[in-house]
Design a protein around this motif. Structure first.
Motif, PDB file in Angstrom:
ATOM      1  N   PRO A  61      -4.778 -12.248   2.364  1.00  0.00           N
ATOM      2  CA  PRO A  61      -5.991 -12.969   2.774  1.00  0.00           C
ATOM      3  C   PRO A  61      -6.675 -12.360   3.990  1.00  0.00           C
ATOM      4  N   GLY A  62      -7.990 -12.612   4.052  1.00  0.00           N
ATOM      5  CA  GLY A  62      -8.777 -12.297   5.236  1.00  0.00           C
ATOM      6  C   GLY A  62      -8.702 -10.860   5.678  1.00  0.00           C
ATOM      7  N   ALA A  63      -8.487 -10.681   6.989  1.00  0.00           N
ATOM      8  CA  ALA A  63      -8.486  -9.352   7.597  1.00  0.00           C
ATOM      9  C   ALA A  63      -7.083  -8.797   7.784  1.00  0.00           C
ATOM     10  N   VAL A  64      -6.076  -9.408   7.145  1.00  0.00           N
ATOM     11  CA  VAL A  64      -4.705  -8.901   7.242  1.00  0.00           C
ATOM     12  C   VAL A  64      -4.673  -7.466   6.715  1.00  0.00           C
ATOM     13  N   PRO A  65      -4.015  -6.529   7.418  1.00  0.00           N
ATOM     14  CA  PRO A  65      -3.934  -5.149   6.916  1.00  0.00           C
ATOM     15  C   PRO A  65      -3.408  -5.107   5.484  1.00  0.00           C
ATOM     16  N   ASP A  66      -3.979  -4.219   4.677  1.00  0.00           N
ATOM     17  CA  ASP A  66      -3.623  -4.111   3.271  1.00  0.00           C
ATOM     18  C   ASP A  66      -3.802  -2.654   2.852  1.00  0.00           C
ATOM     19  N   VAL A  67      -3.213  -2.308   1.722  1.00  0.00           N
ATOM     20  CA  VAL A  67      -3.486  -1.000   1.137  1.00  0.00           C
ATOM     21  C   VAL A  67      -4.909  -1.034   0.598  1.00  0.00           C
ATOM     22  N   LEU A  68      -5.776  -0.203   1.146  1.00  0.00           N
ATOM     23  CA  LEU A  68      -7.186  -0.208   0.759  1.00  0.00           C
ATOM     24  C   LEU A  68      -7.428   0.824  -0.332  1.00  0.00           C
ATOM     25  N   GLY A  69      -8.297   0.474  -1.262  1.00  0.00           N
ATOM     26  CA  GLY A  69      -8.580   1.352  -2.385  1.00  0.00           C
ATOM     27  C   GLY A  69     -10.008   1.851  -2.379  1.00  0.00           C
ATOM     28  N   LEU A  70     -10.183   3.090  -2.780  1.00  0.00           N
ATOM     29  CA  LEU A  70     -11.501   3.705  -2.939  1.00  0.00           C
ATOM     30  C   LEU A  70     -11.528   4.343  -4.327  1.00  0.00           C
ATOM     31  N   ASP A  89      -0.553   7.186   4.797  1.00  0.00           N
ATOM     32  CA  ASP A  89      -0.168   7.664   6.121  1.00  0.00           C
ATOM     33  C   ASP A  89      -0.820   9.029   6.347  1.00  0.00           C
ATOM     34  N   PRO A  90      -1.364   9.301   7.550  1.00  0.00           N
ATOM     35  CA  PRO A  90      -2.036  10.587   7.791  1.00  0.00           C
ATOM     36  C   PRO A  90      -1.158  11.804   7.538  1.00  0.00           C
ATOM     37  N   PHE A  91       0.158  11.634   7.570  1.00  0.00           N
ATOM     38  CA  PHE A  91       1.047  12.782   7.412  1.00  0.00           C
ATOM     39  C   PHE A  91       1.554  12.946   5.978  1.00  0.00           C
ATOM     40  N   THR A  92       1.150  12.047   5.084  1.00  0.00           N
ATOM     41  CA  THR A  92       1.561  12.163   3.685  1.00  0.00           C
ATOM     42  C   THR A  92       0.330  12.128   2.794  1.00  0.00           C
ATOM     43  N   ARG A  93       0.530  12.504   1.532  1.00  0.00           N
ATOM     44  CA  ARG A  93      -0.569  12.481   0.570  1.00  0.00           C
ATOM     45  C   ARG A  93      -0.283  11.551  -0.598  1.00  0.00           C
ATOM     46  N   PHE A  94       0.930  11.050  -0.695  1.00  0.00           N
ATOM     47  CA  PHE A  94       1.317  10.345  -1.909  1.00  0.00           C
ATOM     48  C   PHE A  94       1.912   8.968  -1.674  1.00  0.00           C
ATOM     49  N   LEU A  95       2.017   8.517  -0.427  1.00  0.00           N
ATOM     50  CA  LEU A  95       2.633   7.228  -0.133  1.00  0.00           C
ATOM     51  C   LEU A  95       1.565   6.249   0.378  1.00  0.00           C
ATOM     52  N   PRO A  96       1.182   5.241  -0.431  1.00  0.00           N
ATOM     53  CA  PRO A  96       0.183   4.278   0.045  1.00  0.00           C
ATOM     54  C   PRO A  96       0.731   3.403   1.165  1.00  0.00           C
ATOM     55  N   VAL A  97      -0.075   3.175   2.191  1.00  0.00           N
ATOM     56  CA  VAL A  97       0.321   2.332   3.315  1.00  0.00           C
ATOM     57  C   VAL A  97      -0.858   1.440   3.695  1.00  0.00           C
ATOM     58  N   PRO A  98      -0.591   0.246   4.252  1.00  0.00           N
ATOM     59  CA  PRO A  98      -1.682  -0.628   4.687  1.00  0.00           C
ATOM     60  C   PRO A  98      -2.501   0.012   5.805  1.00  0.00           C
ATOM     61  N   ALA A  99      -3.781  -0.286   5.800  1.00  0.00           N
ATOM     62  CA  ALA A  99      -4.681   0.176   6.852  1.00  0.00           C
ATOM     63  C   ALA A  99      -5.148  -1.022   7.678  1.00  0.00           C
ATOM     64  N   LEU A 100      -5.338  -0.811   8.959  1.00  0.00           N
ATOM     65  CA  LEU A 100      -5.777  -1.892   9.838  1.00  0.00           C
ATOM     66  C   LEU A 100      -7.231  -2.267   9.587  1.00  0.00           C
ATOM     67  N   GLY A 101      -8.036  -1.299   9.141  1.00  0.00           N
ATOM     68  CA  GLY A 101      -9.447  -1.572   8.914  1.00  0.00           C
ATOM     69  C   GLY A 101     -10.088  -0.498   8.061  1.00  0.00           C
ATOM     70  N   TRP A 102     -11.298  -0.791   7.597  1.00  0.00           N
ATOM     71  CA  TRP A 102     -12.032   0.164   6.772  1.00  0.00           C
ATOM     72  C   TRP A 102     -12.407   1.414   7.562  1.00  0.00           C
ATOM     73  N   SER A 103     -12.593   1.268   8.857  1.00  0.00           N
ATOM     74  CA  SER A 103     -13.007   2.415   9.668  1.00  0.00           C
ATOM     75  C   SER A 103     -11.879   3.396   9.930  1.00  0.00           C
ATOM     76  N   THR A 104     -10.634   2.937   9.816  1.00  0.00           N
ATOM     77  CA  THR A 104      -9.491   3.802  10.153  1.00  0.00           C
ATOM     78  C   THR A 104      -8.687   4.247   8.925  1.00  0.00           C
ATOM     79  N   ALA A 105      -9.042   3.764   7.740  1.00  0.00           N
ATOM     80  CA  ALA A 105      -8.308   4.138   6.530  1.00  0.00           C
ATOM     81  C   ALA A 105      -8.490   5.623   6.233  1.00  0.00           C
ATOM     82  N   ARG A 106      -7.414   6.249   5.797  1.00  0.00           N
ATOM     83  CA  ARG A 106      -7.468   7.642   5.348  1.00  0.00           C
ATOM     84  C   ARG A 106      -6.985   7.663   3.905  1.00  0.00           C
ATOM     85  N   TYR A 107      -7.853   8.077   3.001  1.00  0.00           N
ATOM     86  CA  TYR A 107      -7.600   7.916   1.576  1.00  0.00           C
ATOM     87  C   TYR A 107      -7.102   9.210   0.936  1.00  0.00           C
TER      88      TYR A 107
END
Length: 219
Positions: A61-70, A89-107
């Motif tokens: 729910p809401g703004a709770v960090p989640d795995v974001l999809g593009l 995670d910025p150091f991996t390419r294949f492991l999905p991790v929750p992001a704190l926000g849309w501005s900081t997600a790395r896809y």
């Protein structure tokens, strides 16, 4: 259809029917825009129309960090190419991790791509440009201006290279009727395959099950 396909397809179909939505990334926002593809790795270069869906993976729910999809559908002359990227995670390419926000997600595309005659592997990456919300809330994203992303490619045999830009031009919409069924296993250019193959096979069965579950409810 083999045993492994059934073992994945049936649970996803049931879960999708019960949820009346996708099992993962159930809720999202869609928009249209274009991609400027500037690397010779792409099967085509230049300006390509796209349909894009931004979503929360688990649906917390809401703004709770989640795995974001593009999710990106490139509308190519030869047919659609679906790219499903998730926050990693910025150091991996294949492991999905929750992001704190849309501005900081790395896809990342999670799966790499390769051609049958070349063993080198390439991941598609996307980085949000300025102006996206600091939280992972869908409501905050819907109130923001259409987002833009920088595209790059991570290669197994070389460094990351620039690959273009993704620009959304229409307001983000939550209308389910506008949200296509993205499928990166079925919709891809000829001669380009996902790697590793066993993960692609698992994703194919899961997507098929999720679609059949949703459509059975709609019927």
């Amino acid at each position: 259809m083999n045993y492994i396909d059934n073992a994945l397809r049936v649970p996803f179909a049931l879960a999708s029917a019960v949820r009346r939505a996708r099992v993962f990334h159930a809720h999202g926002l869609v928009a249209r825009g274009h991609a400027e593809l500037g690397s010779h790795w792409w099967p085509v270069q230049g300006r390509i129309p796209v349909s894009v869906r931004l979503s929360r993976g688990i649906g917390l729910p809401g703004a709770v960090p989640d795995v974001l999809g593009l999710s990106v559908r490139l509308h190519l002359a030869a047919g659609p190419w679906d790219l499903l990227l998730a926050s990693t995670d910025p150091f991996t390419r294949f492991l999905p991790v929750p992001a704190l926000g849309w501005s900081t997600a790395r896809y990342s595309s999670l799966n790499a791509f390769r051609t049958p005659d070349d063993d080198s592997r390439t991941w598609v990456l996307a980085t949000p440009e300025a102006g996206q919300p600091r939280t992972a809330s869908l409501s905050a994203l819907s109130d923001a201006d259409p987002p833009h992303f920088t595209l790059s490619l991570a290669h197994s045999r070389s460094d990351t290279t620039p690959a273009g830009r993704l620009s959304l031009e229409t307001p983000l919409s939550a209308d389910d009727n506008e949200q296509p069924d993205f499928d990166p296993v079925l919709n891809h250019p000829e001669g380009l395959e996902m790697w590793p193959q066993w993960v692609a096979d698992a994703r194919r069965a899961a997507y098929s099950g999720s679609r059949s579950g949703r459509h059975s409810v709609e019927a």
